[in-house]
Write an enzyme that holds these catalytic residues in place. Structure first.
Site, PDB file in Angstrom:
ATOM      1  N   ARG A 136       1.528   4.614  17.587  1.00  0.00           N
ATOM      2  CA  ARG A 136       0.265   5.336  17.398  1.00  0.00           C
ATOM      3  C   ARG A 136      -1.171   4.854  18.601  1.00  0.00           C
ATOM      4  O   ARG A 136      -1.600   5.349  19.564  1.00  0.00           O
ATOM      5  CB  ARG A 136      -0.705   4.265  16.678  1.00  0.00           C
TER       6      ARG A 136
ATOM      7  N   CYS B 291      -1.605   9.575  -1.893  1.00  0.00           N
ATOM      8  CA  CYS B 291      -1.849   9.450  -0.593  1.00  0.00           C
ATOM      9  C   CYS B 291      -2.707  10.412  -0.115  1.00  0.00           C
ATOM     10  O   CYS B 291      -3.278  10.839   0.747  1.00  0.00           O
ATOM     11  CB  CYS B 291      -0.486   9.489   0.751  1.00  0.00           C
TER      12      CYS B 291
ATOM     13  N   LYS C  69       0.866  -1.015   0.172  1.00  0.00           N
ATOM     14  CA  LYS C  69       0.033  -0.102   0.271  1.00  0.00           C
ATOM     15  C   LYS C  69       0.847   0.987  -0.095  1.00  0.00           C
ATOM     16  O   LYS C  69       0.117   1.982  -0.109  1.00  0.00           O
ATOM     17  CB  LYS C  69      -0.944  -0.125   1.059  1.00  0.00           C
ATOM     18  N   ASP C  70       2.155   1.434   0.403  1.00  0.00           N
ATOM     19  CA  ASP C  70       2.904   2.712   0.182  1.00  0.00           C
ATOM     20  C   ASP C  70       4.001   2.968  -0.940  1.00  0.00           C
ATOM     21  O   ASP C  70       4.470   3.683  -1.521  1.00  0.00           O
ATOM     22  CB  ASP C  70       4.087   2.261   1.191  1.00  0.00           C
TER      23      ASP C  70
ATOM     24  N   ARG D 292       0.961  10.246  13.225  1.00  0.00           N
ATOM     25  CA  ARG D 292       1.754   8.720  13.093  1.00  0.00           C
ATOM     26  C   ARG D 292       3.007   8.768  13.402  1.00  0.00           C
ATOM     27  O   ARG D 292       2.437   8.966  14.689  1.00  0.00           O
ATOM     28  CB  ARG D 292       3.314  10.356  12.018  1.00  0.00           C
TER      29      ARG D 292
ATOM     30  N   ARG E 199      -7.585   8.713   3.555  1.00  0.00           N
ATOM     31  CA  ARG E 199      -8.814   7.152   3.733  1.00  0.00           C
ATOM     32  C   ARG E 199      -9.596   6.990   4.490  1.00  0.00           C
ATOM     33  O   ARG E 199     -11.372   6.580   4.200  1.00  0.00           O
ATOM     34  CB  ARG E 199      -8.046   5.873   3.048  1.00  0.00           C
ATOM     35  N   ARG E 200      -8.776   6.858   5.731  1.00  0.00           N
ATOM     36  CA  ARG E 200      -9.283   6.301   6.943  1.00  0.00           C
ATOM     37  C   ARG E 200     -10.458   7.216   6.844  1.00  0.00           C
ATOM     38  O   ARG E 200     -11.652   7.109   7.739  1.00  0.00           O
ATOM     39  CB  ARG E 200      -8.530   5.431   7.196  1.00  0.00           C
TER      40      ARG E 200
END
Length: 319
Positions: free
Chosen positions: A167, A254, A95-96, A161, A143-144
């Protein structure tokens, strides 16, 4: 132009480039173990060397990736090392990975995909719909953010971050009331039991290729690519191909809230849900596809083109 470098031999160690986060190291250890299982000569001590490389994305912790420049921040320095011959392969969270790779490099192997869903964490056990109005949700993912605000516009979303452990610590310390993390990373770190709830795709559609580990190598390096071939998961490759097709058609990064999830069905055909949103969650465009596996890329590109055609101008502008 890339510099010609010696191919891996049975004498020199196979060098794997990776970021240094706990999750990145868990992913490279899985890769190392799979290589050793497939090739006994790589299971002996010293046969594989792990090279930790600090990326721009690791250095920038005071703003979101969208503000810092989008995708590629977690891959550029590693790809530079690959092109320079300093490493033989690179392990990434797919996904990165940007949809356009440097000339001479390719994702030559995809490991079996982990759970692609998102997990929800809250300090008091409240679900997304149970949080009180004005509660603070921390996430660095647009997205979230967009999908949270689409369901709960009365919540406040702030950037959060750091690696998984960081987190979760910020959540425990009360910096935010809730956060979201990928189930795949949690499973790889044996932290999946701590989630308040796992969010199904109809509640939170995952990021493109979430849960998939991609291995990047030099296209011309036949020796390394031969070692990787037995590790490649065909189903994961098809799913990731379809989802990244959506991203390609939408010029996604992103900075763009895009989600997609493809599945390989029991009869060998595939289906996919795809979505694009405005960062504030007020505009949502969705589409779905059912297709044969050989059309995975075409289906993804077509779905992305449809979403792009239905989106109002300027939707991806981050205020």
């Amino acid at each position: 132009m890339t510099t010609a470098t010696p191919h891996h031999t049975s004498i020199a160690p196979l060098r794997i480039g990776t970021r240094g986060s706990p999750l990145a190291l868990a992913q490279v250890h899985e890769t190392r173990d799979r290589l050793g299982a497939a090739h006994p000569h790589l299971a002996v001590p010293g046969a594989i060397e792990i090279v930790v490389i600090k990326t721009t994305g690791d250095r920038i912790l005071d703003r979101t990736l969208a503000e810092a420049g989008g995708k590629g921040l977690f891959t550029k320095e590693i790809e530079d090392a690959l092109l320079a011959g300093e490493i033989d392969l690179a392990v990434h969270s797919m996904k990165d990975v940007p949809t356009v790779l440097p000339e001479g490099l390719d994702i030559t192997c995809l490991l079996p995909r982990e759970d692609p869903r998102d997990a929800w964490f809250s300090r008091d056990g409240a679900t997304l719909m149970e949080l009180p109005a004005g509660a603070v949700v921390g996430t660095a993912s647009l997205r979230r953010q967009a999908q949270v605000l689409a369901r709960r516009p009365d919540l406040t979303v702030v950037p959060l971050r750091g690696n998984v452990q960081t987190r979760l610590r910020k959540l425990a310390e009360g910096e935010v009331d809730a956060t979201l993390l990928a189930m795949a990373g949690l499973r790889r770190l044996n932290l999946d039991g701590h989630a308040t709830v796992v969010l199904e795709a109809d509640v939170m559609l995952p990021a493109v290729a979430q849960g998939a580990i991609g291995i990047e190598s030099r296209i011309a390096d036949a020796v390394t690519n031969g070692l990787l071939a037995p590790l490649n998961c065909a189903d994961t490759a098809l799913r990731v191909t379809a989802e990244r097709g959506v991203l390609t058609a939408l010029d996604g990064s992103c900075r763009t809230p895009i989600a997609a999830l493809a599945r390989v069905l029991a009869d060998g055909s595939m289906d996919m849900e795809a979505m694009a949103l405005s960062p504030d969650g007020r505009t949502i465009v969705t589409t779905s596809r059912r297709f044969i596996a050989t059309d995975a890329l075409a289906a993804g590109l077509d779905a992305g083109a449809e979403l792009k055609g239905r989106l109002p101008p300027g939707i991806f502008t981050v205020s």
